[in-house]
Structures are given as C-alpha cells and as structure tokens.
Design a protein around this motif. Structure first.
Motif, mmCIF file in Angstrom:
data_model
loop_
_atom_site.group_PDB
_atom_site.id
_atom_site.type_symbol
_atom_site.label_atom_id
_atom_site.label_comp_id
_atom_site.label_asym_id
_atom_site.label_seq_id
_atom_site.Cartn_x
_atom_site.Cartn_y
_atom_site.Cartn_z
ATOM 1 N N UNK A 1 47.624 22.380 37.307
ATOM 2 C CA UNK A 1 48.587 22.310 36.203
ATOM 3 C C UNK A 1 47.897 22.200 34.849
ATOM 4 N N UNK A 2 48.435 22.955 33.874
ATOM 5 C CA UNK A 2 48.007 22.814 32.497
ATOM 6 C C UNK A 2 46.723 23.515 32.104
ATOM 7 N N UNK A 3 46.102 24.253 33.013
ATOM 8 C CA UNK A 3 44.865 24.962 32.665
ATOM 9 C C UNK A 3 45.020 26.453 32.938
ATOM 10 N N UNK A 4 44.235 27.236 32.217
ATOM 11 C CA UNK A 4 44.324 28.688 32.268
ATOM 12 C C UNK A 4 42.952 29.300 32.542
ATOM 13 N N UNK A 5 42.956 30.517 33.059
ATOM 14 C CA UNK A 5 41.740 31.324 33.144
ATOM 15 C C UNK A 5 41.882 32.385 32.069
ATOM 16 N N UNK A 6 40.865 32.530 31.248
ATOM 17 C CA UNK A 6 40.867 33.493 30.149
ATOM 18 C C UNK A 6 39.847 34.576 30.471
ATOM 19 N N UNK A 7 40.288 35.833 30.493
ATOM 20 C CA UNK A 7 39.378 36.957 30.744
ATOM 21 C C UNK A 7 39.152 37.708 29.441
ATOM 22 N N UNK A 8 37.892 37.806 29.056
ATOM 23 C CA UNK A 8 37.494 38.490 27.827
ATOM 24 C C UNK A 8 37.039 39.898 28.154
ATOM 25 N N UNK A 9 37.537 40.857 27.436
ATOM 26 C CA UNK A 9 37.163 42.255 27.637
ATOM 27 C C UNK A 9 35.836 42.544 26.936
ATOM 28 N N UNK B 1 32.487 41.623 38.030
ATOM 29 C CA UNK B 1 31.929 42.908 38.446
ATOM 30 C C UNK B 1 32.386 44.037 37.536
ATOM 31 N N UNK B 2 33.441 43.822 36.762
ATOM 32 C CA UNK B 2 33.928 44.819 35.806
ATOM 33 C C UNK B 2 33.327 44.611 34.420
ATOM 34 N N UNK B 3 32.265 43.823 34.334
ATOM 35 C CA UNK B 3 31.533 43.590 33.082
ATOM 36 C C UNK B 3 32.358 42.839 32.047
ATOM 37 N N UNK B 4 33.234 41.971 32.507
ATOM 38 C CA UNK B 4 33.997 41.094 31.632
ATOM 39 C C UNK B 4 33.473 39.672 31.775
ATOM 40 N N UNK B 5 33.937 38.780 30.920
ATOM 41 C CA UNK B 5 33.585 37.364 31.014
ATOM 42 C C UNK B 5 34.866 36.557 31.181
ATOM 43 N N UNK B 6 34.886 35.666 32.161
ATOM 44 C CA UNK B 6 36.035 34.804 32.422
ATOM 45 C C UNK B 6 35.657 33.346 32.184
ATOM 46 N N UNK C 1 36.691 49.445 30.545
ATOM 47 C CA UNK C 1 35.969 50.683 30.809
ATOM 48 C C UNK C 1 34.505 50.284 30.866
ATOM 49 N N UNK C 2 33.893 50.440 32.036
ATOM 50 C CA UNK C 2 32.503 50.006 32.138
ATOM 51 C C UNK C 2 31.581 51.167 32.447
ATOM 52 N N UNK C 3 30.296 50.866 32.434
ATOM 53 C CA UNK C 3 29.288 51.890 32.666
ATOM 54 C C UNK C 3 28.196 51.307 33.544
ATOM 55 N N UNK C 4 27.495 52.183 34.225
ATOM 56 C CA UNK C 4 26.380 51.762 35.061
ATOM 57 C C UNK C 4 25.224 51.411 34.129
ATOM 58 N N UNK D 1 47.176 48.496 37.798
ATOM 59 C CA UNK D 1 45.972 48.426 36.964
ATOM 60 C C UNK D 1 45.148 49.697 37.126
ATOM 61 N N UNK D 2 44.434 50.054 36.083
ATOM 62 C CA UNK D 2 43.679 51.302 36.035
ATOM 63 C C UNK D 2 42.271 50.968 35.576
ATOM 64 N N UNK D 3 41.278 51.374 36.350
ATOM 65 C CA UNK D 3 39.889 51.032 36.047
ATOM 66 C C UNK D 3 39.056 52.301 35.909
ATOM 67 N N UNK D 4 38.147 52.305 34.927
ATOM 68 C CA UNK D 4 37.307 53.467 34.635
ATOM 69 C C UNK D 4 35.852 53.023 34.597
ATOM 70 N N UNK D 5 34.967 53.862 35.149
ATOM 71 C CA UNK D 5 33.525 53.578 35.080
ATOM 72 C C UNK D 5 32.781 54.883 34.842
ATOM 73 N N UNK D 6 31.668 54.795 34.106
ATOM 74 C CA UNK D 6 30.824 55.932 33.818
ATOM 75 C C UNK D 6 29.396 55.673 34.285
ATOM 76 N N UNK D 7 28.728 56.768 34.635
ATOM 77 C CA UNK D 7 27.307 56.708 34.919
ATOM 78 C C UNK D 7 26.665 57.984 34.385
#
Length: 164
Positions: A36-44, A74-79, A113-116, A152-158
């Motif tokens: 209760x009362x706490x959140x997870x914040x995901x930064x792009x 794994x999607x190169x974000x910070x939580x 949108x992430x990249x290798x 959800x839609x995910x994109x990756x480049x290499x």
C-alpha cells in the motif's frame, strides 16, 4: 506531473489506485505495487543511451526515492520500486529536469525503442541504428495514435551484420 502531487490522489486507498486511475497512471509509467502507498516508476531511455548528467540524476533518484536501488530492464529502461505516492510528482520533475520521461513506458503504448548495444555505428554498417532508434522513439512519444494501442508494442534495432 501535477496530477500526482494533488492531495486527493495522494490519499486514495491502494485498491482504488489499481482500478479507477490505472490507465492514466500506466500511460505515465507509474504502477501501483502490492504494498500500500508505494509505486513503481518506469523511466523511458530511448535507445538505451543516457548522458552523464542523466545517469547522475537517475542515481540521485534511486538514493532519494527508491532505497538506493534502480532496476535496469531488458528493454533498456530504468525502474524505481517502492516510491511513496506522495513523492511521485517530485521524482517526475527530477526526470524532466534532465529531459527524461516516464510517459508511455507502460500500458498499451509503443514502449521503449531500443537497439543492440554492440559496437559503434559506422559507415560500414547497414544503417546507423542509434540515430534511427532515437528518432523513431521520439516520433512515437506523446502521440494520440500510439497512446492507447490494443496491446503494447516494442521495437528493437541492430546494425550488426550477423546476430549471434
């Protein structure tokens, strides 16, 4: 950002946070947690690239709001986990100060949108995936078309010639 600092939202019981306000919060990268009362914040983090100033700010946020811990996804974000609801608006402002956002990092949106991260982009590569991934990420951000997709839609480049 301001909607997360108002007293009525701050005082919502945990159960109502997970139902009535879920789409609004999730589009902004904010998940309620089972506690209760706490959140997870995901930064792009488009393309998984950060400046030194942005890295320092993420470290400050981890120390000041998340018990000294940040989770690199794994999607190169910070939580950041266990952020008190009353501190979410302040955290969002700290991210905005270094041109980072939580917008559309969750929910049925174009996620990061992430990249290798192998080697440097060079003229010998098929294309410059760093530039392309960042341009595409910003082209999708804050667009009505990509703000509420069926899923959800995910994109990756290499740019590697061979993926192992």
């Amino acid at each position: 950002m301001n909607c997360f600092g108002r007293k009525p939202i701050r005082s919502l019981p945990a159960k109502s946070q997970t139902t009535s306000s879920a789409p609004n919060r999730l589009r902004r990268g904010i998940y309620s947690q089972r506690q209760a009362g706490v959140q997870m914040i995901r930064t792009k983090v488009p393309g998984g690239l950060l400046t030194a100033q942005q890295m320092r700010q993420l470290a400050t946020i981890a120390d000041d709001y998340a018990g000294g811990k940040g989770h690199l996804t794994t999607r190169q974000n910070m939580q950041f986990h266990f952020v008190p609801l009353g501190q979410v608006a302040d955290l969002l402002h700290l991210l905005a100060d270094v041109r980072l956002t939580t917008r559309e990092a969750c929910y049925n949106t174009v996620r990061n949108v992430n990249r290798v991260p192998v080697g440097r982009d060079s003229s010998a590569r098929a294309f410059r995936c760093t530039a392309v991934s960042r341009r595409l990420a910003f082209a999708f951000l804050h667009k009505e078309l990509t703000d509420n997709l069926p899923r959800k839609f995910k994109v990756a480049f290499s740019a590697a010639r061979k993926i192992v």
